[in-house]
Design a protein around this motif. Structure first.
Motif, short mmCIF file in Angstrom:
data_model
loop_
_atom_site.label_atom_id
_atom_site.label_comp_id
_atom_site.label_asym_id
_atom_site.label_seq_id
_atom_site.Cartn_x
_atom_site.Cartn_y
_atom_site.Cartn_z
N UNK A 465 0.82 -1.22 0.00
CA UNK A 465 0.00 0.00 0.00
C UNK A 465 0.85 1.26 0.00
N UNK A 466 2.00 1.21 0.66
CA UNK A 466 2.88 2.38 0.71
C UNK A 466 3.41 2.73 -0.68
N UNK A 467 3.73 1.71 -1.47
CA UNK A 467 4.19 1.94 -2.84
C UNK A 467 3.03 2.45 -3.70
N UNK A 468 1.84 1.87 -3.50
CA UNK A 468 0.65 2.33 -4.21
C UNK A 468 0.37 3.80 -3.88
N UNK A 469 0.51 4.14 -2.62
CA UNK A 469 0.29 5.52 -2.16
C UNK A 469 1.28 6.47 -2.84
N UNK A 470 2.51 6.03 -2.98
CA UNK A 470 3.52 6.85 -3.65
C UNK A 470 3.15 7.09 -5.11
N UNK A 471 2.69 6.02 -5.78
CA UNK A 471 2.28 6.20 -7.18
C UNK A 471 1.09 7.16 -7.28
N UNK A 472 0.09 6.96 -6.43
CA UNK A 472 -1.08 7.84 -6.46
C UNK A 472 -0.72 9.28 -6.14
N UNK A 473 0.30 9.47 -5.31
CA UNK A 473 0.74 10.82 -4.95
C UNK A 473 1.40 11.52 -6.14
N UNK A 474 2.33 10.84 -6.82
CA UNK A 474 3.04 11.51 -7.92
C UNK A 474 2.19 11.61 -9.18
N UNK A 475 1.26 10.67 -9.36
CA UNK A 475 0.46 10.66 -10.60
C UNK A 475 -0.83 11.45 -10.47
N UNK A 476 -1.28 11.68 -9.21
CA UNK A 476 -2.54 12.36 -8.92
C UNK A 476 -3.74 11.61 -9.51
N UNK A 477 -3.61 10.29 -9.61
CA UNK A 477 -4.72 9.44 -10.07
C UNK A 477 -5.58 9.04 -8.88
N UNK A 478 -6.81 8.68 -9.14
CA UNK A 478 -7.74 8.15 -8.14
C UNK A 478 -7.67 8.94 -6.82
N UNK A 479 -8.11 10.18 -6.82
CA UNK A 479 -8.00 11.03 -5.62
C UNK A 479 -8.75 10.48 -4.40
N UNK A 480 -9.88 9.79 -4.63
CA UNK A 480 -10.64 9.24 -3.50
C UNK A 480 -9.83 8.16 -2.80
N UNK A 481 -9.25 7.24 -3.56
CA UNK A 481 -8.44 6.16 -2.98
C UNK A 481 -7.18 6.74 -2.32
N UNK A 485 -6.12 6.24 1.55
CA UNK A 485 -4.81 5.72 1.94
C UNK A 485 -4.08 6.69 2.87
N UNK A 486 -4.23 7.96 2.58
CA UNK A 486 -3.61 8.98 3.44
C UNK A 486 -4.13 8.85 4.87
N UNK A 487 -5.44 8.71 5.01
CA UNK A 487 -6.05 8.55 6.34
C UNK A 487 -5.61 7.23 6.98
N UNK A 514 7.68 8.06 3.41
CA UNK A 514 8.47 9.29 3.49
C UNK A 514 8.55 9.98 2.13
N UNK A 515 8.68 9.21 1.08
CA UNK A 515 8.73 9.77 -0.28
C UNK A 515 7.41 10.47 -0.60
N UNK A 516 6.30 9.84 -0.21
CA UNK A 516 4.98 10.42 -0.49
C UNK A 516 4.74 11.69 0.32
N UNK A 517 5.01 11.60 1.62
CA UNK A 517 4.71 12.75 2.47
C UNK A 517 5.66 13.92 2.21
#
Length: 649
Positions: A465-481, A485-487, A514-517
């Motif tokens: 999930x942490x790697x998925x979160x990183x991808x969603x953070x840099x790509x700005x895809x699927x904002x709801x998910x 994940x942030x929560x 850490x990369x995401x935050x």
């Protein structure tokens, strides 16, 4: 197709338990000493041998519709008693032991009594019974002659030997044929022919497994015969066994065995025997797996020979970076892949390539690896199914797809929406992303009858999930998910409950968080993670998992500290110095073996896992030094950028 195979597997499991219970109950009621009962119905023996032997007639019974269930049950008991008697006889012959003689006679007598309760004395079955007994005695005679004369054996003679040794199995088909009185003799002969081909393949497998023992005892063994001129008085049996695999003899025999199994299936293609075909296919899968394991073993062996075991004399960060770059370039395969880690699923090329490519696509390394990354991307494009998996024989998973997504995005390449939409289905709201999704597909891919519960592998995993979160953070895809994940991670960070399911240290999960935050400019969160990491650094600058100092984990930990390089300057200098002192002359660092394979059902992550290429509750073997080296290279380049004026430590 999957459902049919799964149903057959469940049928086999249920009928095995039922047949085992009936056999043990039958033996328990025999008027013999308890010590004999214990030996004949020994649970360890039953479970340690092919379980289908205890219900052998049922593998063929679906082709014979008129049989009573009680008769089939008795045939299974008689067949297993006869099987036990042959092994007791083998023990007498192989080890010159007379201890099992009474047991062999007892089992034969009981088997005969059961058959006499089903077939009249004038039944044609007894002619077949005598024929099978003669065949088995002929097999003993052939083996005795081979032992005494050390003569070569033709393939036809070997085929005959294997067929005759499995006479008890043919006796099951004989009994069903005579008792039902309905199947055509042509189909009966086809079943026997199929059984004969299966027996040859099974005997080949036994010979490979018994190579060392048979060589020591002077018993005939096709695997030993294959070695031919390689055998000399000065060569030890362990060395011969090793050469047997290195020189391709084992692979050749397994390939031949698969051909026999294909013939076995072809013979019964128009006969309704799904359980029999299932067992043939299971053995085929085992042989295919063995061939893959042999190839993997040779790759690991070759790599062990070529990897450097000498440490670098020059501890210069620039020299260390360039040396590591060369190592990674030289380790890439012609097709663009990198291969790393070996476990029960084999060697990974897709997941490993995706991970390494995602690291090399980061800004600090992208220019140095432009052609290698493009080549790797091409390999990943060609490797896609609906999503990506560990290797070409394994099902798709969210983690491999994570790294493919990162690789494509960091290179600015378009991504297939269908794969993206498939990947997001692995998101489980309050659990984060799971690695796998379908329990049935996962069990089929594992191909391990001992594994029936895979709950933990299809649950959410923080490290994935942490790697998925990183991808969603840099790509700005699927904002709801992304928001969920942030929560999810904020809650775990507050509760100090961040974990890593597939890795030997929670630092892996914290690294990607850490990369995401950092990208989200959540400075307080990044500082909290970095402070936690700094507190657990070892005196020599390294970081440990529960097995001791670990180069892979050290690289990830130091890169976390680089987010606040001024505050942790001393920690970083010490850590980088540790890494440079331990770099090998070929540019690599020691394998870290940081990937772990927890049990799919039971909670065991707190246990100490041995390093193994098979099974669960183990650490997988990193054999190419690639995950460790690429992660350290990323850390060195990040450090160099942060401390641009520092050229030498």
């Amino acid at each position: 197709m999957v459902a049919g195979t799964e149903n057959t597997r469940l049928w086999n499991k249920d009928i095995a338990s039922y047949s085992k219970e009936k056999f043990i109950s039958y033996v328990a009621n025999l008027p013999i000493e308890d010590s004999f009962k214990k030996i004949i119905a020994d649970d360890e023996f039953i479970e340690g041998n092919p379980i289908f032997y205890i219900y052998y007639p049922r593998l063929f019974s679906s082709a014979f519709n008129k049989l009573e269930a009680k008769d089939i049950e008795l045939l299974c008991i008689a067949g297993y008693l006869y099987y036990r008697s042959t092994l007791f006889l083998d023990n007498i012959i192989d080890k010159n032991s007379k201890k099992g003689l009474f047991l062999a006679l007892l089992c034969q007598e009981e088997a005969t009594k059961i058959m006499a309760s089903i077939f009249d004395l004038d039944s044609g079955y007894w002619n077949l019974w005598n024929l099978r007994r003669q065949e088995y005695l002929k097999a003993i005679q052939i083996e005795k002659e081979l032992f005494e004369t050390r003569a070569n054996i033709s393939l036809q003679k070997y085929h005959e030997l294997a067929d005759f040794k499995a006479a008890f199995g043919k006796s099951a088909i004989d009994a069903l044929f005579v008792a039902s009185g309905e199947i055509k003799e042509k189909d009966f002969k086809k079943l026997l022919k199929s059984h004969s081909y299966f027996s040859v393949a099974f005997q080949i497998n036994d010979d490979v497994l018994d190579f060392k023992e048979d060589f020591k005892n002077g018993q005939f063994n096709l695997a030993v015969k294959e070695m031919g001129k390689s055998i000399s008085e000065s060569t030890s049996v362990d060395e011969l066994n090793k050469l047997f695999y290195i020189r391709g003899h084992a692979k050749k025999l397994f390939t031949g065995a698969i051909e026999y199994l294909d013939k076995a299936i072809l013979e019964v293609k128009n006969i309704e025997v799904p359980q029999w075909i299932f067992e043939i296919n299971m053995l085929k899968r085992k042989f295919h797996s063995s061939i893959v394991e042999i190839d993997n073993y040779l790759k690991r062996l070759n790599r062990e020979i070529t990897l450097s075991d000498k440490k670098n004399s020059e501890q210069n960060i620039n020299a260390g970076i360039y040396s590591a770059i060369d190592f990674l370039r030289n380790s890439q395969n012609e097709d663009g892949s990198w291969e790393e880690y070996v476990n029960q699923g084999g060697i990974s090329d897709i997941w490993s390539t995706a991970y390494i490519t995602s690291k090399l696509s980061e800004k600090n390394l992208a220019d140095a690896f432009e052609p290698e990354v493009l080549k790797a991307i091409s390999f990943l494009k060609d490797s896609k199914q609906n999503i990506w998996g560990y290797n070409s024989t394994w099902i798709g998973d969210a983690d491999t797809t994570n790294f493919v997504l990162l690789s494509f995005f960091l290179k600015g390449l378009p991504f297939d929406d269908s794969a993206l939409n498939e990947w997001i289905k692995f998101f489980k709201n309050d659990q984060g992303f799971s690695t796998y999704k379908s329990p049935n597909l996962l069990k089929k891919s594992l191909a391990d009858e001992k594994i029936s519960n895979v709950t933990r592998w299809i649950s959410g995993h923080q490290c994935v999930s942490a790697v998925s979160f990183y991808y969603l953070t840099i790509s700005e895809k699927f904002p709801l998910e992304h928001s969920k994940l942030n929560n999810f991670f904020n809650r775990h960070l507050r509760n100090d409950s961040v974990k890593s399911f597939w890795w030997t240290s929670n630092i892996y999960t914290l690294y990607y968080l850490c990369k995401s935050y950092s990208l989200l400019k959540k400075t307080s969160v990044v500082n909290k993670i970095a402070n936690k990491i700094a507190d657990i650094q070892n005196e020599d600058g390294s970081f440990s998992d529960k097995y001791g100092p670990n180069f892979f984990i050290t690289a990830l930990a130091l890169e976390i500290l680089i987010h606040n390089c001024k505050k942790f300057e001393n920690h970083l200098h010490k850590g980088i110095n540790f890494l440079l002192k331990n770099q090998y002359s070929d540019g690599s660092w020691e394998n870290s073996n940081s990937l772990q394979i927890p049990d799919p059902a039971e909670k065991d992550n707190d246990k100490y896992f041995p390093i193994s290429t098979h099974g669960t509750s183990v650490r997988a073997r990193e054999f190419n030094r690639l995950f460790t080296t690429v992660s350290i290279l990323g850390t060195l380049t990040s450090y160099e950028k942060a401390f641009a004026n520092t050229a030498n430590i």
